[in-house]
Scaffold this active site. Structure first.
Site, PDB file in Angstrom:
ATOM      1  N   ASP A  77      -3.790  -3.385  12.541  1.00 36.35           N
ATOM      2  CA  ASP A  77      -3.761  -3.951  11.191  1.00 36.35           C
ATOM      3  C   ASP A  77      -4.363  -5.356  11.210  1.00 36.35           C
ATOM      4  O   ASP A  77      -4.074  -6.145  12.117  1.00 36.35           O
ATOM      5  CB  ASP A  77      -2.326  -4.023  10.666  1.00 36.35           C
ATOM      6  N   HIS A  92      -6.467   2.335  14.653  1.00 38.64           N
ATOM      7  CA  HIS A  92      -6.795   0.973  14.245  1.00 38.64           C
ATOM      8  C   HIS A  92      -5.640   0.034  14.566  1.00 38.64           C
ATOM      9  O   HIS A  92      -4.531   0.476  14.856  1.00 38.64           O
ATOM     10  CB  HIS A  92      -7.077   0.905  12.733  1.00 38.64           C
ATOM     11  N   LYS A 151       0.861  -1.179   0.000  1.00 38.16           N
ATOM     12  CA  LYS A 151       0.000   0.000   0.000  1.00 38.16           C
ATOM     13  C   LYS A 151       0.897   1.229   0.000  1.00 38.16           C
ATOM     14  O   LYS A 151       1.881   1.275   0.730  1.00 38.16           O
ATOM     15  CB  LYS A 151      -0.900   0.021   1.238  1.00 38.16           C
ATOM     16  N   HIS A 188      -2.622   2.114  16.347  1.00 37.86           N
ATOM     17  CA  HIS A 188      -1.872   3.248  15.804  1.00 37.86           C
ATOM     18  C   HIS A 188      -2.765   4.105  14.910  1.00 37.86           C
ATOM     19  O   HIS A 188      -3.878   3.703  14.540  1.00 37.86           O
ATOM     20  CB  HIS A 188      -0.637   2.757  15.026  1.00 37.86           C
TER      21      HIS A 188
END
Length: 335
Positions: A223, A221, A202, A277
């Site tokens: 991962d 959030h 990404k 994070h």
């Protein structure tokens, strides 16, 4: 153009201190209010050139238990390759808008690959101050070159070279994290999909923002990957939630930032923690980052490893196909 990109909003008619209301976060998420500014510990740094391998393994395991994140230096990926990866990514985002739209994620497509601005559902209907490009870079069977930019011309060559180098680092990470749990070296990687683990690249693009105090590049959030290997540019922005406060990650040129993701937390039965994070943005400068999400194949079932479960330590998570886990997470449904 059906979707308005953040980059296009920036280059249009924004006044000096306005942003559209859908980007303004609730007060309990606004970085100006919630970032901690006192003395803080630094995110752990692991030096792969340390001749004491036991020390490297202990450092990684401790960081994964206490933080869920660490930075790796002297990892073996040439610094000039990282710079070239960053250059071709920046050159893509510098292209005219209509040229980037050629790679847009098709409407209604099941995969998240492609150029876009929105990922998942925000319960408050808020938007992130970011555009992105997703495409898989390994294994060859899951690569769809439709989403790899043909401009700049060296984009494919650089990303293929980076894929080969990052795989060597990933094998060490899995091996040493496995040993850090008291397991055989190959157990953690096999539990996450083995040689079929998919490497999803990404590129995050966070344009300058007139009100960085009010918005986020990416909201808080963890991962959903097993692990994430990230290269940032020199503009700070990554923040980690540690002991209830948001702290800034220090930029170390050439370092890799390793996030423990949900799947390793599940495999380790909670011994390693997925890091909470978020990303802030800058008023003057563009922040970019290049995470690679290491994900199990869609049909692969991930659950707590049998070696880490017993009557005293019952399983804390239920085994689940990765595609089902991802669907629930992205749509904010209970797991």
């Amino acid at each position: 153009m059906e979707v308005e990109r953040v980059q296009a909003i920036v280059s249009s008619s924004l006044t000096k201190d306005n942003i559209p209301i859908e980007f303004i976060r609730p007060e309990d998420e606004q970085p100006a209010i919630t970032t901690f500014h006192g003395p803080i510990p630094d995110i752990p740094v692991v030096d792969f050139s340390d001749p004491d391998q036991g020390n490297v393994i202990r450092s990684m395991a401790d960081a994964s238990r206490d933080w869920g994140i660490f930075q790796v230096v002297n990892h073996g990926i040439p610094f000039d390759l990282i710079q070239r990866l960053q250059l071709v990514g920046k050159e893509f985002f510098d292209l005219p808008q209509e040229e980037k739209e050629v790679y847009a994620k098709p409407h209604g497509a099941p995969s998240i690959e492609g150029y876009g601005s929105k990922l998942g559902r925000d319960v408050n209907g808020k938007k992130n101050w970011a555009d992105h490009l997703f495409h898989r870079i390994w294994p060859p069977a899951c690569i769809n070159y439709q989403f790899w930019p043909r401009n700049p011309p060296s984009y494919r060559e650089v990303n293929e070279e980076y894929a080969q180098e990052v795989r060597k680092v990933v094998d060490k990470l899995f091996k040493w994290l496995s040993v850090g749990l008291g397991l055989e070296p190959d157990v953690l990687k096999q539990g996450a999909g083995g040689e079929e683990i998919e490497y999803l690249m990404k590129i995050n693009y966070y344009p300058p923002c007139p009100r960085p105090d009010l918005t986020l590049g990416v909201a808080s959030h963890t991962d959903l990957s097993a692990m994430t290997v990230l290269v940032p540019n020199e503009v700070p922005g990554l923040q980690v939630l540690k002991d209830g406060v948001w702290i800034d990650a220090k930029y170390i040129p050439g370092a890799l930032i390793i996030h423990i993701g949900d799947q390793i937390e599940i495999l380790s039965n909670g011994k390693y923690k997925a890091v909470q994070h978020r990303t802030t943005v800058d008023k003057e400068k563009t922040r970019m980052s290049w995470p690679i999400f290491l994900e199990p194949p869609a049909e692969f079932v991930v659950g707590p490893l049998a070696q880490l479960v017993d009557p005293q330590e019952p399983p804390k998570y239920k085994p689940k196909k990765f595609k089902d886990y991802s669907y629930c997470k992205l749509n904010k449904l209970p797991q």
